[in-house]
Design a protein around this motif. Structure first.
Motif, PDB file in Angstrom:
ATOM      1  N   VAL A 149       0.816  -1.214   0.000  1.00 37.37           N
ATOM      2  CA  VAL A 149       0.000   0.000   0.000  1.00 37.37           C
ATOM      3  C   VAL A 149       0.854   1.271   0.000  1.00 37.37           C
ATOM      4  N   ARG A 150       0.314   2.308  -0.628  1.00 43.49           N
ATOM      5  CA  ARG A 150       0.862   3.657  -0.481  1.00 43.49           C
ATOM      6  C   ARG A 150       0.152   4.328   0.691  1.00 43.49           C
ATOM      7  N   ILE A 151       0.905   4.847   1.612  1.00 44.26           N
ATOM      8  CA  ILE A 151       0.338   5.555   2.755  1.00 44.26           C
ATOM      9  C   ILE A 151       0.519   7.046   2.505  1.00 44.26           C
ATOM     10  N   PRO A 152      -0.551   7.806   2.320  1.00 40.62           N
ATOM     11  CA  PRO A 152      -0.420   9.226   1.964  1.00 40.62           C
ATOM     12  C   PRO A 152       0.484  10.015   2.906  1.00 40.62           C
ATOM     13  N   GLU A 153       0.402   9.707   4.194  1.00 42.13           N
ATOM     14  CA  GLU A 153       1.219  10.448   5.170  1.00 42.13           C
ATOM     15  C   GLU A 153       2.673   9.986   5.186  1.00 42.13           C
ATOM     16  N   ASP A 196       2.234   0.983  -7.796  1.00 35.39           N
ATOM     17  CA  ASP A 196       0.873   1.048  -8.339  1.00 35.39           C
ATOM     18  C   ASP A 196       0.473  -0.278  -8.980  1.00 35.39           C
ATOM     19  N   GLU A 197       1.418  -0.932  -9.642  1.00 33.56           N
ATOM     20  CA  GLU A 197       1.128  -2.237 -10.242  1.00 33.56           C
ATOM     21  C   GLU A 197       0.907  -3.294  -9.158  1.00 33.56           C
ATOM     22  N   LYS A 198       1.646  -3.191  -8.064  1.00 33.10           N
ATOM     23  CA  LYS A 198       1.429  -4.112  -6.949  1.00 33.10           C
ATOM     24  C   LYS A 198       0.011  -3.968  -6.404  1.00 33.10           C
ATOM     25  N   ALA A 254      -5.014   3.236   5.196  1.00 35.17           N
ATOM     26  CA  ALA A 254      -4.672   3.168   3.770  1.00 35.17           C
ATOM     27  C   ALA A 254      -4.981   1.786   3.199  1.00 35.17           C
ATOM     28  N   LEU A 255      -4.720   0.728   3.974  1.00 37.91           N
ATOM     29  CA  LEU A 255      -5.038  -0.626   3.518  1.00 37.91           C
ATOM     30  C   LEU A 255      -6.525  -0.771   3.215  1.00 37.91           C
ATOM     31  N   LEU A 256      -7.337  -0.299   4.137  1.00 37.57           N
ATOM     32  CA  LEU A 256      -8.785  -0.427   3.972  1.00 37.57           C
ATOM     33  C   LEU A 256      -9.285   0.424   2.811  1.00 37.57           C
TER      34      LEU A 256
END
Length: 681
Positions: A149-153, A196-198, A254-256
């Motif tokens: 996941v990408r975490i915005p923070e 992003d592909e992940k 972020a996961l959710l």
């Protein structure tokens, strides 16, 4: 095949219908909202009519029809309601050397890292799950966020590509140092892929799972921040680090947000936290501290996400491992989402008693409305094919069903990905395909406990093309050898996987010894039986003989004799099957049974020797010592034949929870030394 229906056919139902494509049948699908979820009614009196309340019910009913046609059986009507609502797989997932799971310091995990990023693997694996009626996939990781996941923070706390390491492992039992600076400096890229592909990959995996009526959960052990070493955020595995606390909280949200099909998150106030490695006397304080951290990170993350997305159905499962029930419930008394508890039902050895009693105290303590998941750990069989429906049926029937939400079954010390342990022509089928019978037994029975032995006999007959007589012989032989390790584990018990690996007769001795050792005759004398049960250990029985008191429990004498009896019965049956078929899988299956029979002789004789030696050490009467020496002398050829057969069939593996490579043939000399130990007294 012709289908008549007025319902919208979901992807799961369409997939099942494809298995009926060549069948000469007209099938009517009928919605019946009065049925329980996943249930179905099949009526064959006036045409073939399948009724269900949901997609899962239709899918399972159609799959059962397809199975009947495959085996040449006549369709029978009836109603089927799931015995357990949730039937899961515990999968320690090796995503990347940089974000390991608990079992990743192992051969099976390292070899499977690339396969975790192949859609074909997941299609096959999820299909097998659905075919055998598993409907929960739990993915377990020490540090999942950077790979998923990408975490915005924390935008830099994610990793592109998939990597393995060229360095060997020497992990600690707490999960520390599975990935360290040495591994970091020796990484090899096995797949080029962006973050992003992940994300798109795992979204597709979860969509495919949903199309097989399978829900996906993500579990963590805590507290680890593997994969963030180069992020620049000063993240550490210290729960007092406010940056770490914020990272886990934001990562949960972020996961959710990233995976709308993620059904829930499982947590452990366990590894690498305050209580880890501390005395039981300190558990109250440490449990409160660790549970509090989990509540303020994962729990708060789910809570705040649900405020923004109240329509979302998310479950938080909190494991009882290294935590107290009252501290958990105190922390979550105001939690707004679904909250459930998980208990390790048979510790690490599900193949032991069919009625383990570890959960009794917890059941008396917990509130009546609290739903429970069982972690069912199989760290007994990595090499050999197991198959005893009677054992599984008893085990499932004894579960506390009234308060049960379900179970997830699997190992910690091995990865159920593609098979890299069997010596087979450079092909690597799914591990669950090699263990297809075990996989089918547990999945089918946990859905329909009313299945008879005849169901499984017909499976064997169809699989191998056997006659009725040969099927009966194979079925019975498989049952016989599959009872050996469970019976031994009842008399010779250790809670944890690193303390006892029965296929290898070995264990890992923790600090300060720090090495794999052969379980010698002294260990067999001193080892206790399964706690809170009706079994006596060798030492306990020996004390009763020395003291002239009666042993009211099931004695190790009868258990040892039973193991040998199982081995002899299986060998007599297997002799009838040698020339039945040249099919490779059939012959490998027979080979596994022969090996387990050898192990049954060895363990039966060794347990008898342990009993005699325990008595001798109490009364010093020489005939008991002489009997121990004689039994170990008789046992030695069985061990050597077993170890030779094991190495010929299976590649010695590095096993994480044993902290090194297990090569059973290297124990041959140590098995010989058992005789000298007995002579020493």
């Amino acid at each position: 095949m012709k289908v008549i229906t007025d319902i919208t056919i979901a992807a799961s139902v369409r997939w099942a219908l494809d298995k009926l494509e060549s069948a000469d049948v007209q099938l009517t699908l009928k919605k019946n909202g009065l049925l329980n979820a996943q249930s179905y009614i099949l009526n064959v009196e006036n045409g073939v009519v399948l009724e269900a309340a949901d997609d899962a019910g239709f899918m399972y009913g159609i799959l059962d029809m397809a199975d009947a046609f495959r085996k040449g059986e006549e369709l029978k009507g009836g109603k089927v309601t799931p015995y357990l609502p949730n039937r899961g797989i515990k999968f320690n997932i090796p995503l990347d050397a940089r974000t390991p799971s608990y079992s990743d310091a192992s051969t099976s995990a390292t070899m499977n890292i690339p396969h975790m990023w192949e859609m074909d693997f997941w299609h096959d694996f999820l299909d097998r799950m659905a075919e055998n009626k598993y409907n929960v996939l739990s993915l377990w990781s020490l540090s999942p966020f950077p790979s998923l996941v990408r975490i915005p923070e924390f935008p830099n706390a994610c990793i592109d590509d998939v990597k393995i390491t060229a360095r060997s492992f020497k992990a600690e039992l707490s999960g520390k140092n599975i990935y360290d600076e040495d591994h970091h400096g020796n990484l090899i890229t096995v797949k080029k892929i962006t973050m992003d592909e992940k994300i798109r990959f795992w979204q597709e995996v979860m969509k495919y799972a949903a199309d097989r009526c399978i829900r996906v959960f993500l579990f963590t052990w805590n507290l680890f921040v593997y994969g963030t070493e180069d992020s620049g955020y000063d993240l550490t595995d210290d729960q007092n680090n406010p940056v770490t606390k914020e990272f886990v909280y934001c990562g949960t949200k972020a996961l959710l947000d990233t995976y709308p099909l993620l059904a829930g998150i499982g947590v452990t106030a366990g590894e690498n936290m305050t209580f880890n490695g501390s005395s039981v006397d300190d558990k109250t304080t440490f449990s409160s501290t660790d549970v509090g951290f989990i509540r303020e990170t994962y729990g708060r993350g789910i809570e705040d996400y649900l405020k923004e997305h109240p329509e979302r159905d998310i479950t938080l499962i909190h494991r009882m491992q290294m935590a107290r029930y009252d501290k958990i419930m105190e922390a979550y008394q105001d939690f707004p989402g679904k909250f459930e508890i998980s208990f390790k039902y048979s510790q690490a050895h599900m193949y032991s008693s069919t009625k383990p009693r570890f959960i009794q105290e917890f059941l008396e303590e917990k509130a009546p409305d609290v739903k429970v998941w069982l972690t069912v750990r199989n760290d007994d069989y990595y090499m050999y094919r197991w198959g005893n429906p009677e054992f599984a049926k008893d085990y499932l029937a004894n579960m506390p069903v009234d308060c049960l939400n379900g179970f997830y079954m699997g190992p910690d010390g091995f990865t159920w990905g593609r098979d890299y342990i069997e010596r087979i022509d450079n092909k690597h089928p799914l591990f669950v395909d090699r263990m297809w019978y075990m996989f089918k037994i547990w999945g089918q029975l946990s859905y329909n406990l009313d299945l008879t032995e005849g169901y499984f006999k017909r499976e064997l007959q169809a699989r191998f093309g056997l006659s009725h007589e040969d099927t009966e012989t194979l079925f019975t032989a498989w049952k016989e050898v599959s009872q050996i390790i469970p019976e031994l584990n009842c008399t010779h018990w250790h809670h944890f996987d690193f303390q006892w690996y029965p296929e290898g007769c070995c264990m890992y001795l923790h600090k300060p010894v720090d090495k794999i050792v052969f379980a010698n005759i002294n260990e067999f004398v001193e080892c206790g039986a399964i706690p809170q049960g009706e079994y006596a250990s060798a030492q306990e029985y020996g004390h009763s003989v020395v003291n002239g008191s009666s042993c009211t429990k099931i004695s190790p004498v009868s258990q040892a004799a039973s193991m040998i009896k199982h081995a002899e019965a299986a060998e007599a049956l297997l002799g009838k099957l040698e020339l039945v078929s040249s099919d490779k899988e059939f012959q490998k299956t027979l080979g596994d049974m022969k090996a387990m029979a050898l192990l049954g002789h060895y363990y039966g004789l060794k347990e008898q020797a342990a009993i005699s030696l325990a008595i001798y050490r109490g009364n010093k009467e020489k005939p008991y010592q002489e009997d121990a020496v004689a039994k170990l002398t008789e046992a030695l050829p069985y061990w050597k034949a077993y170890s030779a057969k094991s190495v010929a069939s299976y590649i010695p593996q590095v096993l994480t929870r044993l902290c090194g490579k297990v090569d059973v043939q290297e124990f041959d000399e140590l098995a010989e030394l058992d005789i000298l130990l007995a002579r020493e007294g």
